[in-house]
Design an enzyme around this catalytic site. Sequence first.
Site, PDB file in Angstrom:
ATOM      1  N   HIS A 271      72.454  -8.930   1.929  1.00  0.00           N
ATOM      2  CA  HIS A 271      72.304 -10.512   1.308  1.00  0.00           C
ATOM      3  C   HIS A 271      72.415 -11.647   2.180  1.00  0.00           C
ATOM      4  O   HIS A 271      72.791 -12.731   1.925  1.00  0.00           O
ATOM      5  CB  HIS A 271      73.516 -10.774   0.203  1.00  0.00           C
ATOM      6  N   ASN A 296      67.325  -5.148  -3.212  1.00  0.00           N
ATOM      7  CA  ASN A 296      67.261  -4.997  -4.652  1.00  0.00           C
ATOM      8  C   ASN A 296      66.404  -6.394  -5.276  1.00  0.00           C
ATOM      9  O   ASN A 296      66.012  -6.543  -6.550  1.00  0.00           O
ATOM     10  CB  ASN A 296      68.720  -4.915  -5.211  1.00  0.00           C
ATOM     11  N   ASP A 335      78.154  -5.715  -0.930  1.00  0.00           N
ATOM     12  CA  ASP A 335      77.121  -4.927  -2.029  1.00  0.00           C
ATOM     13  C   ASP A 335      75.910  -4.714  -1.557  1.00  0.00           C
ATOM     14  O   ASP A 335      75.303  -5.466  -0.652  1.00  0.00           O
ATOM     15  CB  ASP A 335      77.290  -5.771  -3.273  1.00  0.00           C
ATOM     16  N   GLU A 336      75.316  -3.679  -2.276  1.00  0.00           N
ATOM     17  CA  GLU A 336      73.776  -3.290  -2.270  1.00  0.00           C
ATOM     18  C   GLU A 336      73.217  -3.369  -0.670  1.00  0.00           C
ATOM     19  O   GLU A 336      72.335  -3.639  -0.767  1.00  0.00           O
ATOM     20  CB  GLU A 336      73.257  -4.502  -2.870  1.00  0.00           C
ATOM     21  N   LEU A 337      73.851  -2.309   0.078  1.00  0.00           N
ATOM     22  CA  LEU A 337      73.304  -2.407   1.189  1.00  0.00           C
ATOM     23  C   LEU A 337      72.012  -1.347   1.271  1.00  0.00           C
ATOM     24  O   LEU A 337      72.275  -0.402   0.587  1.00  0.00           O
ATOM     25  CB  LEU A 337      74.447  -1.700   2.191  1.00  0.00           C
TER      26      LEU A 337
END
Lengths: 554, 550
Positions: A271, A296, A335-337
Amino acid sequence: MKLFALRVAVLFAAAYSPVEALWPQPQNIQTGSQTLRLAPGFQITVVGHGVPGDLIAAVGRTKQYLFQDRLERLVVGRGAVDAPTFSKAKALSRLTLSLAKGASFASITSEAQKAPEDRDEAYHLEVPADGSGATITANSTLGLFRGLTTFSQLWYAHDNTVYTISAPVTIEDAPAYPYRGLMLDTARNYYPVADIKRTLDAMSWVKINQFHWHIVDSQSFPLQLPGFTDLAEKGAYSSSQVYTQSDVRDIVSYAGARGIDVMVEIDTPGHTAIIAEAHPDFVACAQATPWATYANEPPAGQLRFANATVTSYVANLFSAVAKLFPSTLFSTGGDELNTNCYDIDTPTQAALNATGRTLEQALDVFTQETHKALEAKGKTPVVWEEMVLVHNVTLSKDTKVLVWISSDNVKAVAQKGYKLIHAASDYFYLDCGAGGWVGNFPSGNSWCDPFKTWQHSYSFDPVANLTAEESKLVLGGQHLLWAEQSGPQNVDPIVWPRAASSAELFWSGPGGNLSTALPRLHDVAYRFRQRGVNTISLQPEWCALRPGACDLTA
Amino acid sequence: MKLYGFLLVAAQLPAVLCLWPLPRSLEVGSSALKLASSFEIHLNVAHAPSDLEDAVSRTKAFLKNDKLGRLVVGRGASDSGALQHAPALRSLQLSLAHNVPVRSITDEARLPIGTRSEEYSLHIPADGSTATITANSTLGLFRGLTTFEQLWYEFSGEIYTVEAPVSIADSPAYPYRGFMLDTSRNFFPVSDIKRTLDAMSWVKMSQFHWHVVDSQSFPLEVPGFTELASKGAYSSSMVYTPSDVQEIVSYAGARGIDVMIEIDTPGHTAIISAAHPEHIACAEASPWTTFANEPPAGQLRLASAATRNFTADLLASVARMFPSTIMSTGGDELNVECYTQDAQTQADLSASGRTLEQALDAFTQATHAALRAEGKTPAVWEEMVLDHNVTLGNDTIVMVWISSANAAAVAAKNFRIVHGPSDYFYLDCGAGEWIGDDVANSWCDPFKTWQKSYTFDPLANISAAQAHLVLGGEQLLWTEQSGPENLDSIVWPRAASSAEVFWSGPGGNLTTALPRLHDIAFRMRQRGVNAIPLQPLWCALRPGKCDIDS
């Protein structure tokens, strides 16, 4: 125990005044059925020496609300039905605030900015029916402030009379959970300071005590940071869509004075695409396509965390941000690596080869280094759940974990022994259900469909599937607004009054009754509107004026 | 033919061109052109009506005050070089075709549906010489002004386009391009309705469908029937007086919008019982789920002669408040159980020897006759032709709402159609159940995105011979969970998607539409309408980058 007390409270509410409209519901409440007016010269006084300025300001705001809310009671006929009782009603001329014996004055702000577990928000409120003085007592100014908030919800207006029909009132209250939050994403779309302040006001009216500020993300970097000004200069949407140091101070102190601590989040190492604008060397797969392979959501781009220069840059960045925020909490995201991003990134692969580390090992080093920088500034790190459930990184035991992917993951986090904050997308995501926002995708619904109604959020159980020991790890929870399809235009209607449902859940405890909650939620929503917050209608007004008449089984 | 022409043009468009709805025929260049500080709009129309003069004034104000930066990275900074040597446009000239009568925009907008003239031509030379709008009516000139306003951006004090010359020949694919607002479940002050009418006019909508009353409240003050609002409005301040109606109707007319009022009958009328309990069966009967689709239950006693006459008189009185040629009598969601259990209805049926359906037929004929006596064409919800066997005039307009799949059945009965299907155009869907003590989704989940609405095909399963029956369509806001607080954010910019479907024709390209829709949403915000972001600003500044396949 707490749960039991709440059930008793619900019984009281049912027995005495179905329209009693406090939100969140106090832990213990007894009310009567006499009308009591506020005297025209009604005064609020604080007993003692060294009364802090923010408490004096809170008293001033309360007096304003009392006489300017002008909320008519939500019954058919509105306030006119109560008017016949006004002439015989006693008048209340004074509310006195005092600290418990032995307690000394500190500002609301400093009480609110303590670690969640150390905050004292309990208070005791007495409003006699005979017009003799009302009192709020507490162990802290923060408790007094919570009591003022409750007091200001007791009153309705008709013509020029401000009154309650539920005197006498006795309340003994304290929160079930110390963390009751709201998250706002100011990176997908920007929110001016005025919108954040209005949101903080609304939060305080339902006793929310934590603002989780997801301030930057891959789309924009609006935080103007001393020593790192290039990030906002090149990464904000425009030179006017930034938060300056003085904006941050303004927001933090505005929040503090309203009993709200501000936890900032600098989401890393994912992010972070927008950092590439100022530091292309620090970001892997920046704006790589197809974005769906590398992120994502667009744009792709993540910090090259295997690179030592990047690691020390981020550690320094955290230190600089930490100085701006007095909270003990600081979120480093996590998050969301996306691993595809690093697979194709030559510098990352070179760094991994040079150090002989795997990607996971490099992530561990990065996390330890950056968290160490925070801890040196006295902060407790807060991370998204993947940092404990997906990755194998070393975290200090007091790290707090935000559970977002699913409420099903709470148990696993608790089993690892971390304190946790409920933020589950399946209960608390305010953006769900508004359709997909990705272009050229007409059949796209939101990934977290359906919409989370207040009733759904309200039915959440914070200790579902947890043992008694694990239950102690639950700090509380929050609603969240991710802002892909939100901005100042819809922040009020998408947040309010829905976010009030978690505010009650985590203050009063779970297990609340949907039927008796709804009239109270209408009431707080109508009061919000009187105070300038655009809460939406939960039902036709016909229903709001007739509690229960629009229930499924009515 | 129309579809083919549209697609061809769309494919050739520059990515940044930001008109909404897209004109039917459009040629643009790539030269910069500024508005001169002395820019004037000349009305070359003898005895120009005052609403046209007012429209010209509004256009000038928008040109000056929109101050919209172009939606590209840098927001117009990259245009400043081209602007230095750009010619300046000094005037726009509006003129009507020879030998057309000069009527007000208002009068043109209220002509019977299908006879309105909205076409116009717009030419803007690149060299600064006079721009022109020509049309066959003042309404057409007004549509041309609306297009003209959308061409301009602001950077550093300059108002400019980077796409001169511009040549447009434009006309709508369908005459009915509407928006429905329910002001009964929750009340909307006049100012909110006016702001909505403004926004509608900016995307060339032609029809405001005003679902003014329903079972929950009766905010309309009707001459001769004032007790309905005095007992049925939420409060004495939450009413539309005859002067409010006049104000709304003329505000709409001046903006090219006709107002179709709906008095939903015989269902959706519970609140009438507050003033006239004698006319309502099963008023607030419980459990409401047996007697109505939502609380409170209550329907007109359609079998009663007194109620029939009352309703006919009421509709006639309402008809006199509204200059439109169309008026809706509703007719949706009639609940039979309500009448089965109503002793008076059963007695009325016995006495007259009619079945409930026969009584409904008599009721409908009587109320429609009252409307026709006032010069109105009735509009009804689809059940009146698909579920009931009632006698309707051939020119009755049928609103399809339950499902887009039902349009073909309505067309097969040879009625004119307005598309308002819940599966494409209901703006309230997806926001969760509003009934209390229930954890559920909205009945018409999921949320209808602009993309979903935009893919609607008005002629799906309708034969070429029946195609002429399709008048257009509308997006609808039922307001169980809406009020002034979220009116803008739930409607805009989504409702613009049907405005383009029915102006430009279907089959538009989602990828090229999105930047244009961002643009109109940003422009709406500049004008004080709280249109929501459809995407992060990062995406809005980078057309195509946030598409699913990019």
